[in-house]
Design an enzyme around this catalytic site. Structure first.
Site, short mmCIF file in Angstrom:
data_model
loop_
_atom_site.label_atom_id
_atom_site.label_comp_id
_atom_site.label_asym_id
_atom_site.label_seq_id
_atom_site.Cartn_x
_atom_site.Cartn_y
_atom_site.Cartn_z
N ILE A 86 0.85 -1.19 0.00
CA ILE A 86 0.00 0.00 0.00
C ILE A 86 0.88 1.24 0.00
O ILE A 86 1.60 1.51 0.97
CB ILE A 86 -0.94 0.00 1.23
CG1 ILE A 86 -1.71 -1.33 1.30
CG2 ILE A 86 -1.86 1.21 1.18
CD1 ILE A 86 -2.50 -1.70 0.05
N GLU A 87 0.85 1.97 -1.10
CA GLU A 87 1.72 3.15 -1.24
C GLU A 87 0.92 4.41 -1.53
O GLU A 87 1.50 5.46 -1.82
CB GLU A 87 2.75 2.89 -2.36
CG GLU A 87 3.51 1.58 -2.15
CD GLU A 87 4.70 1.38 -3.06
OE1 GLU A 87 5.07 2.33 -3.78
OE2 GLU A 87 5.26 0.28 -3.05
#
Ligand SMILES: *[C@@H]1O[C@H](CO)[C@@H](O)[C@H](O)[C@H]1NC(C)=O
Length: 295
Positions: A138-139
């Site tokens: 998750i960025e």
């Protein structure tokens, strides 16, 4: 990681550097293959979207933007037959993702369970293959809901004879902006810390911070590394340097579990970088090395 063909992204004229998944399933140096990526959580029809670069450019399921890549089901099974876990990775650097609440995250966990794992759906992109788990890279988006997501996946898989794995791929800055809360709240089976594209704590700096990642615990931490110079903007180190770093971490930290590489296409193009790292680890006492272990 397999799916994004990062070598061709770096060298657009070098066609086809990412080989079929089935080729990599023959590679005994590899224990886990996260497929990258689910790059949109709530696409058309409320169904997630996957992107596998040039490895799947088939039709989508009606009313959705979800590719039908069922041609990969045989390769996935052959990986699993060879003892390689195959997971689906959510997120990546270019994604439209995130939750507004825990309940939305729980609903999405049910979707992921039905579409990729032990549930049922009319839109299963890998056909009859049942993947071994889910990876959170998750960025983007928001930190909301990831602990609830993990809890719901665990609950859905609790009665299953098959074992499902949940991994996370945080940035090396501790705590991670998106996953920090979830990592401190719920159990993950593997944590692939990205020590690349992060000059503050990268493998190529004196600020390399593996020791801040749950050093005394049984949480299984992997050194996440760029598999070649062209795989990341910063952080790449040669195979001999990473081999030394990893075997030293193996001797020093009970939490060390292995090495994650971004990505497979780059590792193969870079003189089978991954094989050299594996050799460096095997040269050490291997007795503490458990590539897969639950927390
Ligand atoms: C794409 O569709 C073709 C024709 O149905 C099939 O042979 C092939 O395996 C599919 N590719 C994937 C990745 O699913």
């Amino acid at each position: 990681y397999w799916g994004q063909n990062s070598y061709s992204a770096a060298f657009p004229n070098a066609e086809g550097s990412q080989q079929d998944l089935g080729i990599y399933c023959q590679d005994s140096n590899v224990n886990i293959i996260p497929i990258a990526f689910v790059n949109e959580f709530f696409g058309r029809g409320g169904v997630p979207v996957i992107n596998l670069a040039d490895s799947c450019q088939n039709a989508t399921f009606p009313g959705t933007d979800l590719l039908d890549c069922s041609g990969l089901s045989g390769a996935i099974s052959s990986c699993q037959d060879n003892g390689i876990l195959v997971t689906i990775s959510l997120g990546g650097a270019d994604s439209t993702i995130g939750f507004s609440s825990n309940s939305e995250a729980e609903t999405f966990a049910e979707t992921i369970w039905n579409v990729f794992l032990g549930g049922e759906s009319d839109t299963r992109p890998f056909g009859s293959a049942i993947l071994d788990g889910v990876d959170l890279d998750i960025e983007q988006g928001s930190p909301v809901g990831y602990a609830a997501f993990v809890d719901r996946i665990r609950a859905l898989s609790a009665d299953s004879a098959k074992r499902y794995y949940i991994s996370a791929a945080p940035q090396c800055q501790f705590p991670d902006a998106y996953l920090g809360h979830a990592l401190n709240t719920v159990a993950f089976d593997m944590i692939y810390v990205q020590f690349y594209n992060n000059p503050e704590c990268g493998l190529d700096t004196s600020n390399w911070n593996f020791n801040t990642w749950y050093p005394e615990s049984n949480v299984k931490i992997y050194i996440g590394a760029a598999a070649s110079e062209s795989a990341a903007g910063s952080g790449y180190v040669s195979a001999s340097i990473l081999g030394d770093i990893a075997s030293n971490a193996q001797r020093t930290f009970p939490s060390f579990a292995g090495v994650m590489l971004w990505d497979m296409s780059q590792a193969y193009q870079n003189e089978h970088y991954h094989v050299k790292i594996k050799k460096a680890l095997n040269a050490d006492d291997n007795s503490t090395m458990e590539p897969i272990c639950s927390v």
